[in-house]
Every structure is written in C-alpha cells, then in structure tokens.
Design a protein around this motif. Structure first.
Motif, PDB file in Angstrom:
ATOM      1  N   GLY A 169     -36.454  -5.354  13.423  1.00 13.22           N
ATOM      2  CA  GLY A 169     -36.658  -6.513  14.274  1.00 13.22           C
ATOM      3  C   GLY A 169     -36.167  -7.773  13.600  1.00 13.22           C
ATOM      4  N   VAL A 170     -35.525  -8.650  14.376  1.00 14.96           N
ATOM      5  CA  VAL A 170     -35.023  -9.923  13.849  1.00 14.96           C
ATOM      6  C   VAL A 170     -35.384 -11.013  14.853  1.00 14.96           C
ATOM      7  CG1 VAL A 170     -32.991 -11.266  13.188  1.00 14.96           C
ATOM      8  CG2 VAL A 170     -33.071  -8.825  12.682  1.00 14.96           C
ATOM      9  N   LYS A 171     -35.960 -12.105  14.321  1.00 16.33           N
ATOM     10  CA  LYS A 171     -36.289 -13.243  15.167  1.00 16.33           C
ATOM     11  C   LYS A 171     -35.895 -14.509  14.414  1.00 16.33           C
ATOM     12  CE  LYS A 171     -40.074 -15.425  17.588  1.00 16.33           C
ATOM     13  NZ  LYS A 171     -41.507 -15.428  17.868  1.00 16.33           N
ATOM     14  N   VAL A 172     -35.196 -15.407  15.068  1.00 21.35           N
ATOM     15  CA  VAL A 172     -34.807 -16.681  14.473  1.00 21.35           C
ATOM     16  C   VAL A 172     -35.999 -17.625  14.618  1.00 21.35           C
ATOM     17  CG1 VAL A 172     -33.197 -18.609  14.540  1.00 21.35           C
ATOM     18  CG2 VAL A 172     -32.392 -16.303  15.017  1.00 21.35           C
ATOM     19  N   VAL A 173     -36.444 -18.183  13.499  1.00 28.95           N
ATOM     20  CA  VAL A 173     -37.668 -18.990  13.506  1.00 28.95           C
ATOM     21  C   VAL A 173     -37.368 -20.440  13.864  1.00 28.95           C
ATOM     22  CG1 VAL A 173     -39.590 -19.803  12.099  1.00 28.95           C
ATOM     23  CG2 VAL A 173     -38.744 -17.484  11.830  1.00 28.95           C
ATOM     24  N   ASP A 174     -36.388 -21.067  13.236  1.00 27.36           N
ATOM     25  CA  ASP A 174     -36.107 -22.487  13.490  1.00 27.36           C
ATOM     26  C   ASP A 174     -35.276 -22.666  14.733  1.00 27.36           C
ATOM     27  OD1 ASP A 174     -35.788 -23.325   9.987  1.00 27.36           O
ATOM     28  OD2 ASP A 174     -37.528 -23.158  11.257  1.00 27.36           O
ATOM     29  N   ALA A 207     -28.324 -17.418  12.490  1.00 26.22           N
ATOM     30  CA  ALA A 207     -29.222 -18.013  11.491  1.00 26.22           C
ATOM     31  C   ALA A 207     -28.475 -18.374  10.216  1.00 26.22           C
ATOM     32  CB  ALA A 207     -30.356 -17.047  11.172  1.00 26.22           C
ATOM     33  N   THR A 208     -27.504 -17.571   9.828  1.00 34.33           N
ATOM     34  CA  THR A 208     -26.714 -17.861   8.632  1.00 34.33           C
ATOM     35  C   THR A 208     -25.826 -19.088   8.846  1.00 34.33           C
ATOM     36  OG1 THR A 208     -26.667 -15.501   8.126  1.00 34.33           O
ATOM     37  CG2 THR A 208     -25.091 -16.884   6.971  1.00 34.33           C
ATOM     38  N   GLU A 209     -25.202 -19.150  10.014  1.00 35.44           N
ATOM     39  CA  GLU A 209     -24.277 -20.240  10.299  1.00 35.44           C
ATOM     40  C   GLU A 209     -24.988 -21.589  10.385  1.00 35.44           C
ATOM     41  OE1 GLU A 209     -21.039 -21.458  13.743  1.00 35.44           O
ATOM     42  OE2 GLU A 209     -21.671 -19.370  13.517  1.00 35.44           O
ATOM     43  N   TYR A 210     -26.160 -21.631  11.013  1.00 36.12           N
ATOM     44  CA  TYR A 210     -26.864 -22.895  11.209  1.00 36.12           C
ATOM     45  C   TYR A 210     -28.022 -23.087  10.230  1.00 36.12           C
ATOM     46  CZ  TYR A 210     -24.117 -23.274  15.431  1.00 36.12           C
ATOM     47  OH  TYR A 210     -23.075 -23.365  16.307  1.00 36.12           O
ATOM     48  N   ASN A 211     -28.117 -22.238   9.216  1.00 34.31           N
ATOM     49  CA  ASN A 211     -29.122 -22.330   8.154  1.00 34.31           C
ATOM     50  C   ASN A 211     -30.559 -22.338   8.701  1.00 34.31           C
ATOM     51  OD1 ASN A 211     -29.891 -22.344   5.492  1.00 34.31           O
ATOM     52  ND2 ASN A 211     -29.834 -24.567   5.306  1.00 34.31           N
ATOM     53  N   HIS A 212     -30.824 -21.451   9.651  1.00 34.55           N
ATOM     54  CA  HIS A 212     -32.168 -21.285  10.203  1.00 34.55           C
ATOM     55  C   HIS A 212     -32.877 -20.157   9.471  1.00 34.55           C
ATOM     56  CE1 HIS A 212     -31.703 -24.104  13.430  1.00 34.55           C
ATOM     57  NE2 HIS A 212     -30.673 -23.452  13.958  1.00 34.55           N
ATOM     58  N   ALA A 213     -34.192 -20.207   9.474  1.00 34.17           N
ATOM     59  CA  ALA A 213     -34.985 -19.121   8.889  1.00 34.17           C
ATOM     60  C   ALA A 213     -35.072 -17.973   9.890  1.00 34.17           C
ATOM     61  CB  ALA A 213     -36.384 -19.614   8.536  1.00 34.17           C
ATOM     62  N   VAL A 214     -35.221 -16.773   9.364  1.00 30.43           N
ATOM     63  CA  VAL A 214     -35.391 -15.591  10.202  1.00 30.43           C
ATOM     64  C   VAL A 214     -36.676 -14.877   9.818  1.00 30.43           C
ATOM     65  CG1 VAL A 214     -32.941 -15.179  10.654  1.00 30.43           C
ATOM     66  CG2 VAL A 214     -33.989 -14.175   8.654  1.00 30.43           C
ATOM     67  N   LYS A 215     -37.218 -14.179  10.778  1.00 24.73           N
ATOM     68  CA  LYS A 215     -38.390 -13.340  10.542  1.00 24.73           C
ATOM     69  C   LYS A 215     -37.931 -11.901  10.765  1.00 24.73           C
ATOM     70  CE  LYS A 215     -42.547 -14.505  11.953  1.00 24.73           C
ATOM     71  NZ  LYS A 215     -43.709 -14.753  12.846  1.00 24.73           N
ATOM     72  N   LEU A 216     -37.815 -11.156   9.662  1.00 26.26           N
ATOM     73  CA  LEU A 216     -37.346  -9.773   9.730  1.00 26.26           C
ATOM     74  C   LEU A 216     -38.548  -8.830   9.730  1.00 26.26           C
ATOM     75  CD1 LEU A 216     -34.509  -9.800   7.054  1.00 26.26           C
ATOM     76  CD2 LEU A 216     -34.247  -9.934   9.501  1.00 26.26           C
ATOM     77  N   THR A 217     -38.530  -7.880  10.636  1.00 26.88           N
ATOM     78  CA  THR A 217     -39.511  -6.799  10.605  1.00 26.88           C
ATOM     79  C   THR A 217     -38.820  -5.616   9.938  1.00 26.88           C
ATOM     80  OG1 THR A 217     -40.448  -7.601  12.675  1.00 26.88           O
ATOM     81  CG2 THR A 217     -41.070  -5.385  11.976  1.00 26.88           C
ATOM     82  N   VAL A 218     -39.392  -5.181   8.811  1.00 27.95           N
ATOM     83  CA  VAL A 218     -38.760  -4.169   7.977  1.00 27.95           C
ATOM     84  C   VAL A 218     -39.631  -2.919   7.955  1.00 27.95           C
ATOM     85  CG1 VAL A 218     -37.913  -3.664   5.660  1.00 27.95           C
ATOM     86  CG2 VAL A 218     -37.743  -5.980   6.559  1.00 27.95           C
ATOM     87  N   TRP A 219     -39.025  -1.763   8.196  1.00 27.43           N
ATOM     88  CA  TRP A 219     -39.719  -0.480   8.150  1.00 27.43           C
ATOM     89  C   TRP A 219     -39.514   0.123   6.768  1.00 27.43           C
ATOM     90  CZ3 TRP A 219     -38.488   4.622   7.244  1.00 27.43           C
ATOM     91  CH2 TRP A 219     -39.431   5.558   7.623  1.00 27.43           C
ATOM     92  N   ASN A 220     -40.626   0.550   6.138  1.00 27.83           N
ATOM     93  CA  ASN A 220     -40.534   1.141   4.810  1.00 27.83           C
ATOM     94  C   ASN A 220     -41.577   2.242   4.675  1.00 27.83           C
ATOM     95  OD1 ASN A 220     -39.969   1.697   2.154  1.00 27.83           O
ATOM     96  ND2 ASN A 220     -40.982  -0.125   1.355  1.00 27.83           N
ATOM     97  N   ASP A 221     -41.128   3.467   4.595  1.00 26.77           N
ATOM     98  CA  ASP A 221     -41.990   4.618   4.324  1.00 26.77           C
ATOM     99  C   ASP A 221     -43.159   4.740   5.300  1.00 26.77           C
ATOM    100  OD1 ASP A 221     -42.622   6.931   2.925  1.00 26.77           O
ATOM    101  OD2 ASP A 221     -43.964   5.879   1.549  1.00 26.77           O
TER     102      ASP A 221
END
Length: 123
Positions: free
Chosen positions: A118-123, A65-79
């Motif tokens: 969790g990580v998912k490439v959106v574009d 995603a960084t290399e091709y400038n795509h958006a990502v959908k991150l699932t983040v765990w917090n407390d």
C-alpha cells in the motif's frame, strides 16, 4: 476455640501456598515462549495479491511523491504481518529493487518493491 452446644469447634487458619502455586507456569520459559509463538502464528495473514493496475498506481504515487518531495505512508508486508513506514522517498534503486525512505533526518530504511502492499501520499 469456640464452644457450640457443648461441642468444641476449632477454627484454623488456612495456609495458602502463595506464590508457590504459580511457580510451575513461570518456571518454564520455553512453555511461555511456545504459547506466545502459537498466538503470534494465529495472527499471521497471507500476503495480499497486488495486480498490475495496483502496482502501476503505487509506482505513480511514489514518482509523484519523489518529484514534489512529499511524504509517503507505505504499508509493508513482512513475514505475515503488515507495518506502516512514513517518510520521504530518498531514492528508488532499480538494481536492487528497493526504495530508500528517509524516516527521520539522516535515518533511512530500505524497503523491497515486493513487500509494499500500500502507498499513500501524505502531504
């Protein structure tokens, strides 16, 4: 008054206390806060265990995603709760172990490596 078989029947109106009967429950905010905290604690979940293969897959998706400038959908765990952050990876900081995600133009969020589940490439 009504007469019924030579007996007087008196009809009285019922006086309700109205809002006063609910005053106890709403008059103690610490009781309400305690109940909300209890409900919130029941919805908490344990942090998912991420094995090495999943961590490597997350790294590859973030790198792609960084290399091709795509958006990502991150699932983040917090407390005990998970949230979803969607945006473009702006910078991967190996020193502080954080991702900098551009959520909107000019707005960034920092996400720790350890909190990503969790990580998912959106574009």
């Amino acid at each position: 008054m009504f007469a019924y078989n030579n007996t007087e029947v008196v009809i009285m109106t019922i006086r309700d206390r109205g809002v006063m009967k609910w005053q106890f429950a709403f008059g103690h905010p610490e009781l309400i806060k305690g109940q909300r905290d209890l409900w919130r604690d029941q919805e908490r979940m344990n942090k998912p265990i991420i094995d090495e293969d999943q961590a490597e897959e997350f790294d590859l998706r973030i790198q792609y995603a960084t290399e091709y400038n795509h958006a990502v959908k991150l699932t983040v765990w917090n407390d005990g709760f998970t949230s979803v952050i969607t945006g473009r990876v702006h910078y991967v900081d190996p020193i502080t172990h954080e991702l900098r995600i551009e959520v909107k133009a000019g707005e960034f969020e920092r996400v720790a490596f350890d909190s990503v589940v969790g990580v998912k490439v959106v574009d």
